[in-house]
Design an enzyme around this catalytic site. Sequence first.
Site: not given
Length: 281
Positions: A30-31, A34, A37, A61, A184-185
């Site tokens: 979803m871009g 970080h 990804h 979602q 990380k998120s």
Amino acid sequence: MKVITTIDEVRDQVKAWRNNGESIGLVPTMGYLHEGHQSLMASAKKDNQRVIVTIFVNPMQFGPKEDLASYPRDLERDKKACQQMGVDLIFCPSADEMYDANFNSYVNVNGLTDALCGKKRPGHFKGVCTVVTKLFNITQPDRAYFGQKDAQQLAVIQRMVQDLNIPIEIIGCPIVRESDGLAKSSRNSYLTDNERKAAVCLYQSIELANTMIAQGERSVATILSAMQLLIEQQSLAKIDYIEFVDLSSLKPVSQLTQDTLCALAVYIGKTRLIDNFIYHH
Ligand code: AMP
């Protein structure tokens, strides 16, 4: 690196690679990318001749009270993060490109979606499975890469691919963390300085659980209450759920006598964060 917004253009590129006999790895995101990804991109790069990253904040979602409108977006920065990893193609469609006005077909995985986040976010996994199926059909990869950070999502996608005979290998990748342990998120960007400090309590509760397990504790009730106590000491934190479930069925367990997933969701202020660990019997 190509940046493409239409399905037709992706199909043309994929066809050209396929005609050349090149393998394709897909990393759906979803871009607001970080290092979590990027670790998926690195795995995809290692296993495949071509790597496609999709960037799409999928409205389907998100629940009506969730953060669709405020979800962080920065395509220019994301392009650099992909370029750095040697990605061949970014597919970043609009919502209209993915869902036309008459759209009315869905992919639903039952059972596994009743537990954990599925219980708290009705319709979430229906949206995930539907968009992932669409992205699979658009990009037709050999392999697709998903993070263990979203453990339930990974389990649901694996089930879906097996049930529906989708000819794509699903690769799960380990959780990438900040130096203090916070997973990380993209949603970490919502946290204020104080909330960011408080957010480490998720990882601390996981460490505490692992210490207890290393010392021989196997009772879920005992480990759970220690984790709850630790998180409740943090005034900015509010537990959404902490659950211990069988890794394959996602059904609750009371003893660690089999492979077990411990998954937790905790609000830090208004931001809902998730984390998990797996106990291998
Ligand atoms: P998202 O953009 O949050 O939908 O995530 C896209 C993919 O990246 C999913 O497969 C996630 O599980 C994965 N991912 C997100 N954060 C991490 C992380 N900290 N470590 C590993 N994978 C991650």
